[in-house]
Design a protein around this motif. Structure first.
Motif, short mmCIF file in Angstrom:
data_model
loop_
_atom_site.label_atom_id
_atom_site.label_comp_id
_atom_site.label_asym_id
_atom_site.label_seq_id
_atom_site.Cartn_x
_atom_site.Cartn_y
_atom_site.Cartn_z
N SER A 243 -21.71 2.74 -25.97
CA SER A 243 -20.46 2.25 -26.56
C SER A 243 -20.38 2.62 -28.03
N GLU A 244 -19.18 2.52 -28.55
CA GLU A 244 -18.95 2.80 -29.97
C GLU A 244 -19.78 1.84 -30.84
N GLU A 245 -19.84 0.61 -30.41
CA GLU A 245 -20.60 -0.40 -31.17
C GLU A 245 -22.07 0.01 -31.24
N GLU A 246 -22.62 0.51 -30.13
CA GLU A 246 -24.03 0.91 -30.12
C GLU A 246 -24.25 2.14 -31.01
N LYS A 248 -22.58 2.84 -33.64
CA LYS A 248 -22.49 2.34 -35.02
C LYS A 248 -23.75 1.61 -35.42
N ARG A 249 -24.26 0.79 -34.47
CA ARG A 249 -25.44 -0.02 -34.76
C ARG A 249 -26.60 0.87 -35.20
N ASN A 251 -26.18 3.77 -36.59
CA ASN A 251 -25.71 4.68 -37.64
C ASN A 251 -25.60 6.11 -37.14
N GLU A 278 -18.39 6.55 -26.09
CA GLU A 278 -17.09 6.03 -26.53
C GLU A 278 -16.93 6.37 -28.00
N LYS A 279 -15.83 7.03 -28.33
CA LYS A 279 -15.60 7.39 -29.73
C LYS A 279 -14.12 7.26 -30.03
N GLU A 280 -13.81 6.48 -31.00
CA GLU A 280 -12.41 6.22 -31.37
C GLU A 280 -11.58 5.83 -30.14
N SER A 319 -11.50 2.58 -19.88
CA SER A 319 -12.53 2.01 -20.74
C SER A 319 -13.89 2.60 -20.33
#
Ligand code: 5GP
Ligand code: MN
Length: 343
Positions: A243-246, A248-249, A251, A278-280, A319
């Motif tokens: 996921s995008e969150e992962e 980001k987590r 970096n 997942e990106k944007e 999704s």
């Protein structure tokens, strides 16, 4: 196959365009890899060695960090409206390592409508017909191989500079998975040999590409292999969804997921590996296979993508979870084909 330099009149029309001081644009697919970047920079260095110094490289999207060590990389422009005029006014546009217009993203319409002579050099399946001249061979290991062959077709005695050689070697290396995929022919090794004679140091290129990671990238790899890798022995399929969150987590930077999908294929007996990211808000999918199962056909049929038999990509508007579910429901349809592959 349409090798335009084998047709005297096409070669003539190209050479006429090239004479004098033409404005040349080189572009390549979005999210460029070592082959897109290597072939474009290699071609640029070759053209410059011929005195063609009006050459602009434009990337449809911001290139990944791991390519920025390459000779000439700092001059690559990233598409925005300020480059429209360069594209519109160009005499020649080289389209390298893609043959589906959508891979130019926001740049697509400007390139397709431009008045320039468009030369497509590529090795992907099912090219679209937006180009004027095609130097296309689906059997080629890489676009870098094709650029090398094209240079030799144009000028048999061409001597390739060290910078061009490093760039072309990079694409040979990355697109053959370090000289292991089926497209690694004797001809590929002969080209590599000539590039080494021009000054390429293999260990240096390999280290620049693959051993140049921030610690966080390895921690991210540990997380993905530990928590995200699934294997379905009943289908011989590995998959990971991130996921995008992962991202980001950890970096994760642009390009940090490059190569991740291959990890799934190192599982004994596996036939296909898939990575969903997942990106944007969009889902990007990478497919890899071994043997005769065509992930290009699979990506084209179900995920708005394409590519090569054993390496392809696609996308989904669902999704992340829904995309994975859709993928899982497709597996029974291809089970027989997956299981029939030799191990
Ligand atoms: P990757 O998974 O590394 O992004 O892509 C694997 C291969 O499939 C690359 O050769 C890439 O150029 C190709 N590819 C990726 N996405 C697409 C797509 O949407 N359409 C087509 N035709 N090829 C793709
Ligand atoms: Mn390629």
């Amino acid at each position: 196959h349409l090798f335009f330099t084998h047709k005297a009149e096409e070669k003539e029309s190209f050479l006429q365009r090239l004479s004098g001081y033409p404005s040349i644009v080189i572009t390549f697919h979005q999210n460029p890899d070592g082959d897109a970047y290597g072939s474009s920079l290699g071609l640029k260095f070759y053209l410059e060695s011929k005195g063609k110094s009006n050459v602009t490289l434009i990337s449809p999207t911001e290139p990944a960090e791991y390519l920025k060590w390459m000779p000439g990389a700092s001059e690559v422009k990233v598409w925005d409206e300020s480059h429209r005029e360069i594209v519109e006014e160009a005499d020649i546009i080289f389209c390298l390592d893609f043959s589906s217009g959508s891979r130019l993203k926001e740049m697509k319409d400007t390139v397709i409508q431009a008045k320039a002579l468009k030369i497509v050099v590529d090795h992907h399946e099912q090219p679209e017909s937006f180009g004027d001249l095609y130097y296309w061979d689906v059997k080629a290991s890489s676009t870098c191989e094709l650029i090398f062959r094209w240079i030799k077709d144009m000028e048999p005695e061409a001597s390739i500079t060290k910078e061009a050689a490093i760039c072309l070697y990079t694409g040979l290396l990355t697109d053959t998975g370090s000289f292991r995929f089926d497209a690694t022919t004797p001809a590929v090794h002969r080209i590599a040999a000539e590039l080494l004679e021009r000054g390429v140091v293999p260990a240096k290129v390999h280290r620049s590409l693959f051993d140049n990671n921030p610690l966080e990238k390895l921690k991210f790899l540990g997380f993905v292999l530990g928590e995200k890798l699934n294997y379905l022995p009943e289908y011989r399929v590995a998959y990971m969804a991130i996921s995008e969150e992962e991202l980001k987590r950890y970096n994760s930077r642009n390009g940090d997921t490059e190569g991740l999908v291959n990890q799934g294929l190192s599982i004994a007996n596996s036939v296909m590996s898939v990575l969903f990211t997942e990106k944007e808000g969009q889902i990007r999918i990478s497919f890899r296979s071994v043997g005769d199962f065509s992930v290009a056909d699979f990506a084209r049929a179900h995920f708005d993508g394409g590519g090569h038999k054993n390496a392809s990509g696609g996308r989904s508007q669902l999704s992340l979870n829904e995309t994975v579910e859709k993928f899982l429901t497709l597996l029974p349809n291809i089970k027989a084909e997956l299981l029939s592959q030799p191990s």
